[in-house]
Design a protein around this motif. Structure first.
Motif, short mmCIF file in Angstrom:
data_model
loop_
_atom_site.label_atom_id
_atom_site.label_comp_id
_atom_site.label_asym_id
_atom_site.label_seq_id
_atom_site.Cartn_x
_atom_site.Cartn_y
_atom_site.Cartn_z
N LYS A 310 0.67 -1.13 0.28
CA LYS A 310 0.29 0.05 0.09
C LYS A 310 1.13 1.39 0.35
CE LYS A 310 -3.65 2.22 2.38
NZ LYS A 310 -4.35 2.21 3.19
N GLU A 335 -2.19 -5.14 -1.88
CA GLU A 335 -2.78 -3.99 -1.55
C GLU A 335 -2.36 -3.08 -2.07
OE1 GLU A 335 -3.24 -3.16 2.79
OE2 GLU A 335 -1.05 -3.91 2.57
N VAL A 338 -4.71 -0.22 -3.72
CA VAL A 338 -4.76 1.24 -2.82
C VAL A 338 -3.45 2.06 -2.65
CG1 VAL A 338 -7.32 0.52 -2.23
CG2 VAL A 338 -5.27 -0.46 -1.00
#
Length: 639
Positions: A310, A335, A338
Motif C-alpha cells: 500500500k 494492496e 490502493v
C-alpha cells in the motif's frame, strides 16, 4: 472352434497370472509384480507390490496393494479379467528444465501395459513404469465416447509394513502444515487425511525410503490425497469432496481418458531427494518459445510488515534493495491497487524498470478468501487476458496468484488456464495458497514456484514456528521440496511478529537447501544491508536454478547437507535441525577429480555471528563442520 477359443483363453490367463507380470528397473534394483487374483469366473482383484534389491537380495517394500478405479457407470475393481499385456518397452528421453534441481534430466524407465476388462466387458489399462529411482503407474480408459463420463473414486491403496517410520502432512487445501514423525500412522485430529508428498522409511534395520506423490495432472483430472481411516498402514488414494460452489466429486470427461501418474520415489534417501520422477512422467513443454522465462531472486515486502504494498515509499525501498543485492526481481504484493504515499502501481512499476529491476505483482485467485484485493481479475478468461495484456504493456514480468480453493477438477483447470494465458503475454507465475507441484514445471515452465508449504510467512501468524522451524526446515528437503520448487520465503535475520531462534548461518543456508525458481528473500532491507561482507556477497550471487543437485548427508528432522552445482561452481547448504550442537560431515565424493578452493561461512561464536574459513579440498576429502543448536553453514567450491 470352441476348443481353439478355450486354448487362447487359457493362454491369456496363464500370461496374466504367472511370469510376465514381473517388471524390473533398468538398473535391476526395483522390481514390480502385478498380480491378478481371479475368482471362479476369472474375475477378481488386481494388486501390485514393489521389491527393492539390497545386499541380501530383493526386499518387499510395498506389500500387496489394491488397484482399481470407479466410474459412475462402471466399476473397475474386484471384477477385472486380464486380457493381455504388452512387452516391456524402454522409455528413454532427455529433456531440459529451466528451473529446478537439475538442468538436464533423463526420463529412463521400463514400461508395460496391463489390459483388463470388467464384468461388462468394458476395457481398462494399467500402465506401469519402473525407474531406477521409483515406480509410476496410471489408469487408461481407451474406448471413445463424446458423452460425459464421471470418474468418482479409486481403490488404489498403498500398503506399508507395520512400524514403518513416516513423515506425512495432515491435509489442508493450502498444504501448509508440518510433517510430524510417526510410527503408528495415526494423526492428532483422528481425521486420517493426508496430503502429498508422504515419506516412509521401510525396514529400519536396512532401510529403503519411499515418497508417495502424483504427477501430470491435466484439465481432465482432479488432484488426490491419502486416507488411512480403516487401517493405519493402508493409504488409499482419495479424490476431493464436492465444494459448496462446485457440486462435483472426481472427474467429468469424455473418453478416452488417462488418470494422473501415481508416483513412488524409491531407494536410498539420496535417490529420493535427487529424483526428477515428477517431471519425468509429465508431458513435455507446451510453450514454443521460452527464452523469456528466467528464474531469479526476488525482494519481498510482505514478511517484515505483515502487510502488502500500500505504501509506495516502502515499495521503492524494496526495489532499491533488489538493486543493491543484485536480485533481478521485486514483488509488489497485495494492496497495490490502493497504493498511496507518493505514487500508484504504474509509478512503482516504472520506478523498478528504470532501475533495471523486473517487477512482479500479486493477485487474489477469487476462489476462496476474498478480502485482499484485487479479487477476480484472473477468474475468467476474458478478465484474465485483459489484465495480462495490461501487465505486459506496463512492464510487469510475473504474477503471484493466491488463495486457491481445493483440489477439485475445476481448480486444476484454473491453474493450467492461468499458465497458458500468462505464457501468451510472456508472464511468469507463482502459485500461492495452492496445491503442491504436480509436474507442471516441465509442461508449462513459466510456473516458477509454488507455496504449498508451512513457510517463514507463518512467523507472522502464529508462535509455533519459533520452536519448530529448525526441525521443519530439516524435513522439507526430504518431503515437500523433492517434488518441485517451494516458495518458503527464506533467509530472514530480523524478527517479524514472532521471533525465530534459528542461527543466522542456518538462515543463510536455506538459500541453497531450499530450491525455488523464484527465491523470495523476505527480510527488511536493513537486515541485509547490515550483514557482514562475506554472507552479503554470498546472497548477491547465489543462484536459484541449478545444473545438478546432490544430497551429501542428512536425515529427516535432524540435519541435511545439499550440494547444488551451477556452471563450474558447487554451492553447499547445511542445517542443524536439533536444539543441541551437532557436527555435520561433508564428504566431497560428489566432486570431479582435481583440487577445489572452498569458502565456508558457518556459525560464529553465537547464533547471530558468522565465521569464514578458506581451504582446499578434493574428491574424497572429508570436512567436519561444527554447528550451533539450530545452526548451519554455506560453502562455495570452485576448481
Amino acid at each position: 472352434m470352441k476348443y481353439s477359443l478355450l486354448l487362447v483363453s487359457l493362454f491369456i490367463l496363464a500370461i496374466c497370472s504367472i511370469h510376465a507380470q514381473e517388471m524390473v528397473s533398468p538398473n535391476k534394483k526395483i522390481k514390480v509384480i502385478v498380480e491378478h487374483q481371479a475368482g471362479a469366473k476369472v474375475l477378481g482383484e488386481v494388486y501390485f507390490k514393489v521389491l527393492y534389491k539390497n545386499k541380501s537380495g530383493y526386499t518387499e517394500v510395498i506389500p500387496n496393494s489394491p488397484l482399481g478405479i470407479l466410474r459412475k457407470d462402471q466399476q473397475f475393481s474386484g471384477n477385472l479379467r486380464c486380457v493381455g499385456e504388452s512387452e516391456s518397452e524402454p522409455v528413454n528421453e532427455k529433456y531440459e528444465m529451466i528451473s529446478g534441481k537439475r538442468k538436464w534430466c533423463e526420463n529412463l524407465a521400463n514400461e508395460k501395459v496391463f489390459k483388463y476388462v470388467n464384468a461388462n466387458n468394458k476395457p481398462m489399462n494399467i500402465v506401469f513404469r519402473v525407474y531406477n529411482d521409483g515406480v509410476a503407474f496410471r489408469y487408461e480408459f481407451t474406448e471413445k465416447s463424446d458423452a460425459l463420463t464421471e470418474i468418482i473414486d479409486e481403490t488404489t491403496t498403498y500398503t506399508i509394513p507395520e512400524s514403518t517410520h513416516r513423515w506425512v502432512q495432515p491435509f489442508h487445501n493450502s498444504y501448509e502444515d508440518f510433517f510430524p514423525f510417526s510410527d503408528t500412522g495415526k494423526g492428532e485430529d483422528n481425521k486420517q487425511v493426508w496430503g502429498f508428498p508422504a515419506l516412509f522409511k521401510i525396514n529400519n534395520n536396512n532401510p529403503v525410503w519411499v515418497l508417495l506423490s502424483e504427477a501430470n495432472i491435466t484439465e481432465n483430472n482432479c488432484a488426490a490425497r491419502l486416507t488411512n481411516i480403516k487401517n493405519p498402514n493402508q493409504y488409499k488414494v482419495t479424490y476431493p469432496p464436492a465444494r459448496n460452489d462446485f457440486k462435483q466429486e472426481g472427474v467429468k470427461t469424455t473418453l478416452p481418458w488417462t488418470s494422473q501418474w501415481h508416483a513412488l520415489n524409491i531407494g536410498q534417501l539420496s535417490d529420493v531427494v535427487e529424483s526428477t520422477l515428477i517431471t519425468d512422467v509429465s508431458e513435455p513443454v507446451k510453450i514454443k518459445e521460452t527464452s523469456w522465462i528466467k528464474p531469479g531472486a526476488v525482494s519481498w515486502i510482505y514478511w517484515a510488515f505483515n502487510h502488502g504494498s500500500k505504501d509506495y515509499q516502502k515499495v521503492v525501498e524494496y526495489t532499491d534493495l533488489a538493486v543493491e543485492m543484485k536480485w533481478p526481481y521485486v514483488l509488489i504484493d497485495w494492496e497495490w491497487d490502493v497504493m498511496t504515499n507518493g505514487g500508484d502501481i504504474v509509478a512503482a512499476v516504472n520506478d523498478a524498470n528504470s532501475k533495471g529491476i523486473k517487477p512482479l505483482m500479486w493477485y487474489n485467485s477469487g476462489t476462496e478468501w476474498l478480502e485482499p484485493t484485487p479479487v477476480d481479475r484472473m477468474l475468467t478468461s476474458e478478465k484474465r487476458n485483459k489484465e495480462l495484456a495490461w501487465l505486459k504493456d506496463i512492464g510487469v514480468y510475473g504474477i503471484k496468484v493466491d488463495f486457491f480453493n481445493g483440489d477439485q477438477q475445476d481448480m486444476m483447470k484454473y491453474y493450467i488456464d492461468i499458465l497458458k494465458d500468462a505464457a501468451k503475454y510472456q508472464i511468469m507465475v507463482n502459485f500461492h495458497g495452492a496445491t503442491v507441484p504436480r509436474g507442471w514445471a516441465r509442461t508449462y515452465p513459466n510456473v516458477m514456484t509454488t507455496e504449498a508449504v508451512y513457510g517463514a510467512e507463518w512467523y507472522n501468524n502464529k508462535s509455533v514456528l519459533t520452536s519448530k522451524a529448525a526441525v521443519h526446515n530439516a524435513t522439507l528437503p526430504f518431503t515437500r521440496n523433492v517434488i518441485g520448487s517451494m516458495d518458503y520465503t527464506p533467509v530472514t535475520f530480523s524478527d517479524s511478529q514472532h521471533p525465530h531462534i534459528t542461527s543466522y548461518a542456518h538462515e543463510l543456508a536455506l538459500s541453497v537447501v531450499f530450491e525455488s525458481g523464484f527465491q523470495h528473500f523476505a527480510d527488511r532491507p536493513q537486515a541485509y544491508y547490515d550483514l557482514p561482507q562475506e554472507p552479503k556477497e554470498f546472497l548477491k550471487n547465489v543462484p536459484v536454478a541449478w545444473d545438478n543437485t546432490k544430497l551429501v548427508e542428512g536425515y529427516p528432522g535432524e540435519n541435511v547437507i545439499i550440494a547444488r552445482k551451477k556452471g563450474n561452481q558447487w554451492y553447499l547448504g547445511g542445517i542443524n535441525g536439533k536444539d543441541e550442537k551437532q557436527t555435520l560431515q561433508i564428504n566431497f565424493n560428489f566432486l570431479d577429480k582435481g583440487k577445489y578452493n572452498i569458502k565456508l561461512i558457518k556459525d560464529g561464536e553465537d547464533d547471530k555471528s558468522f565465521e569464514v574459513v578458506v581451504l582446499k579440498v578434493k574428491k574424497g576429502s572429508v570436512l567436519n563442520v561444527e554447528c550451533l543448536p539450530r545452526g548451519g553453514f554455506v560453502a562455495v567450491l570452485e576448481k
